[in-house]
Design a protein around this motif. Structure first.
Motif, PDB file in Angstrom:
ATOM      1  N   ARG A   4      40.597  44.274  35.631  1.00  0.00           N
ATOM      2  CA  ARG A   4      41.672  45.197  35.978  1.00  0.00           C
ATOM      3  C   ARG A   4      41.166  46.554  36.450  1.00  0.00           C
ATOM      4  O   ARG A   4      41.845  47.249  37.212  1.00  0.00           O
ATOM      5  CB  ARG A   4      42.604  45.389  34.772  1.00  0.00           C
ATOM      6  N   HIS A   5      39.987  46.971  35.981  1.00  0.00           N
ATOM      7  CA  HIS A   5      39.502  48.302  36.341  1.00  0.00           C
ATOM      8  C   HIS A   5      38.834  48.334  37.722  1.00  0.00           C
ATOM      9  O   HIS A   5      38.515  49.408  38.236  1.00  0.00           O
ATOM     10  CB  HIS A   5      38.502  48.823  35.291  1.00  0.00           C
TER      11      HIS A   5
ATOM     12  N   THR B  50      27.599  41.830  38.715  1.00  0.00           N
ATOM     13  CA  THR B  50      28.130  42.909  39.540  1.00  0.00           C
ATOM     14  C   THR B  50      29.500  42.507  40.092  1.00  0.00           C
ATOM     15  O   THR B  50      29.948  41.362  39.942  1.00  0.00           O
ATOM     16  CB  THR B  50      27.201  43.232  40.720  1.00  0.00           C
ATOM     17  N   THR B  51      30.143  43.427  40.759  1.00  0.00           N
ATOM     18  CA  THR B  51      31.455  43.162  41.346  1.00  0.00           C
ATOM     19  C   THR B  51      31.373  42.092  42.424  1.00  0.00           C
ATOM     20  O   THR B  51      32.340  41.363  42.665  1.00  0.00           O
ATOM     21  CB  THR B  51      32.033  44.463  41.930  1.00  0.00           C
TER      22      THR B  51
ATOM     23  N   GLY C 169      33.272  51.130  32.675  1.00  0.00           N
ATOM     24  CA  GLY C 169      34.468  51.528  33.406  1.00  0.00           C
ATOM     25  C   GLY C 169      34.246  51.824  34.873  1.00  0.00           C
ATOM     26  O   GLY C 169      35.202  52.195  35.571  1.00  0.00           O
ATOM     27  N   MET C 170      33.015  51.636  35.385  1.00  0.00           N
ATOM     28  CA  MET C 170      32.725  51.916  36.783  1.00  0.00           C
ATOM     29  C   MET C 170      33.077  50.708  37.653  1.00  0.00           C
ATOM     30  O   MET C 170      33.278  49.597  37.165  1.00  0.00           O
ATOM     31  CB  MET C 170      31.256  52.295  36.959  1.00  0.00           C
TER      32      MET C 170
ATOM     33  N   LEU D 116      44.684  39.916  45.012  1.00  0.00           N
ATOM     34  CA  LEU D 116      43.976  40.207  43.775  1.00  0.00           C
ATOM     35  C   LEU D 116      44.912  40.694  42.665  1.00  0.00           C
ATOM     36  O   LEU D 116      44.601  40.548  41.482  1.00  0.00           O
ATOM     37  CB  LEU D 116      42.883  41.259  44.030  1.00  0.00           C
ATOM     38  N   ASP D 117      46.040  41.283  43.021  1.00  0.00           N
ATOM     39  CA  ASP D 117      46.974  41.760  42.000  1.00  0.00           C
ATOM     40  C   ASP D 117      47.452  40.620  41.115  1.00  0.00           C
ATOM     41  O   ASP D 117      47.584  40.776  39.893  1.00  0.00           O
ATOM     42  CB  ASP D 117      48.174  42.452  42.662  1.00  0.00           C
ATOM     43  N   ALA D 118      47.708  39.459  41.705  1.00  0.00           N
ATOM     44  CA  ALA D 118      48.149  38.306  40.924  1.00  0.00           C
ATOM     45  C   ALA D 118      47.057  37.852  39.965  1.00  0.00           C
ATOM     46  O   ALA D 118      47.345  37.457  38.824  1.00  0.00           O
ATOM     47  CB  ALA D 118      48.554  37.164  41.852  1.00  0.00           C
TER      48      ALA D 118
END
Length: 353
Positions: free
Chosen positions: A254-255, A213-214, A193-194, A243-245
């Motif tokens: 989403r997190h 990683t992100t 969740g990080m 990024l919302d789309a």
């Protein structure tokens, strides 16, 4: 500017104007550096003095944070990969990684002065201490830069230096884009969740797993957004809004927060399309050719700048370097004809085989 007008967003237009400002700043400094003698060295020395002040302020802020008084000079990260909850030095910059970039050129210059001109070791020690307190991956590249300008590598052949450069770059990219964790559900680990990972696994090796990683998730998002807007992109500075789309389509975790591109080349593709990406590539090629043309310059400042810009090229794989003001100032120094009389050693020597 075309991409900004095409996006029809005020934020995109303001971002484009900001980039025009950076270009104008480059021309202002380039003109200044052509005016008088020894301006290159003076500029580097005063830049270093400003960095010393920043480093001292950062150290004071870090000590206060250790005593329980959090402040703008530090960032506290919970469950930071490999280290747990940590206090990271950030100075008066946007974050720890940015502090490394701000101090990188003064660190290289002070190290060069110490190794070649026998100047004081105080500055490299001060900068080195602050850089270590950032716990940033970019510190690896600072060490690489110090090696490339160090006299110990003068006798190395070009292929040996290139090997060191390639291996360090691969290590930096791998460490940036993957985390090694024990083989168990990521949600049950300390990173569950990080914001550091989209919780995707690239590879299982025995009792360990290679977790993305992100940064890797953002590269995927850059590609998808650019592919959806291939000509002009979504507009300068509009990546995080797009990024919302992707989240609605489950194409971006989403997190995770809506970050900026964190990838210079991918950001050019997603925000300004193929036109912007080709323009960026053209700009770097032109600058690179100019730097090679000046490789025999007698100015030590230009040699250090060449290494700095090379490191910026590596960092561009995980940061949006074109927005860094110091990059444009460094480019002005690197592309300015010098006026010193003696040539200093360079990390790539023309007469090396």
């Amino acid at each position: 500017m075309i991409a900004a007008l095409w996006a029809q967003q005020l934020g995109a237009i303001l971002e484009a104007i900001g980039r025009v400002y950076l270009i104008l700043m480059f021309f202002v400094f380039a003109r200044f550096l052509q005016e008088g003698k020894n301006t290159l060295v003076h500029l580097m020395n005063y830049w270093t003095k400003g960095a010393i002040l920043l480093a001292l302020i950062t150290l004071i802020g870090y000590i206060l944070a250790l005593l329980g008084w959090t402040n703008e000079c530090v960032r506290i990260y919970e469950n930071y990969p490999y280290f747990g909850t940590v206090i990271r030095a950030a100075g008066l910059t946007g974050g720890s990684g940015m502090l490394v970039v701000v101090l990188m050129l003064p660190m290289l210059w002070s190290w060069y002065q110490f190794r070649y001109n026998k100047k004081s070791l105080f500055e490299p020690i001060l900068f080195g201490l602050v850089l270590l307190l950032t716990l940033s991956k970019e510190v690896v590249l600072v060490v690489l830069g110090m090696l490339l300008i160090d006299p110990l590598l003068e006798r190395w052949r070009n292929w040996q230096k290139a090997g060191l450069l390639i291996l360090t770059t691969l290590f930096f990219i791998a460490g940036t884009h993957w985390i090694i964790l024990p083989r168990k559900p990521i949600q049950d680990s300390y990173l569950g969740g990080m914001q550091y990972t989209p919780e995707k696994v690239s590879l299982y090796v025995g009792s360990f797993q290679l977790v993305e990683t992100t940064y890797l998730e953002l590269k995927r998002a850059n590609w998808l957004i650019g592919w959806q807007h291939p000509i002009f992109g979504v507009g300068p500075g509009q990546f995080n809004q797009a990024l919302d789309a992707l989240k609605q389509k489950n194409q971006y975790a989403r997190h995770l927060p809506n970050y900026d591109p964190h990838f210079t080349w991918g950001g050019a593709w997603s925000e300004t399309g193929a036109l912007g990406l080709l323009s960026l590539l053209f700009l770097w090629i032109v600058c690179g050719k100019c730097l090679l043309k000046n490789r025999n310059s007698p100015h030590p400042a230009q040699h250090v700048i060449a290494v700095f810009l090379l490191l910026m090229l590596i960092i561009s794989t995980c940061m949006d370097v074109m927005n860094f003001r110091q990059l444009w100032l460094a480019a002005a120094i690197g592309l300015t004809e010098g006026n010193a009389k003696e040539r200093e050693p360079l990390f790539f020597l023309p007469n090396s085989p």
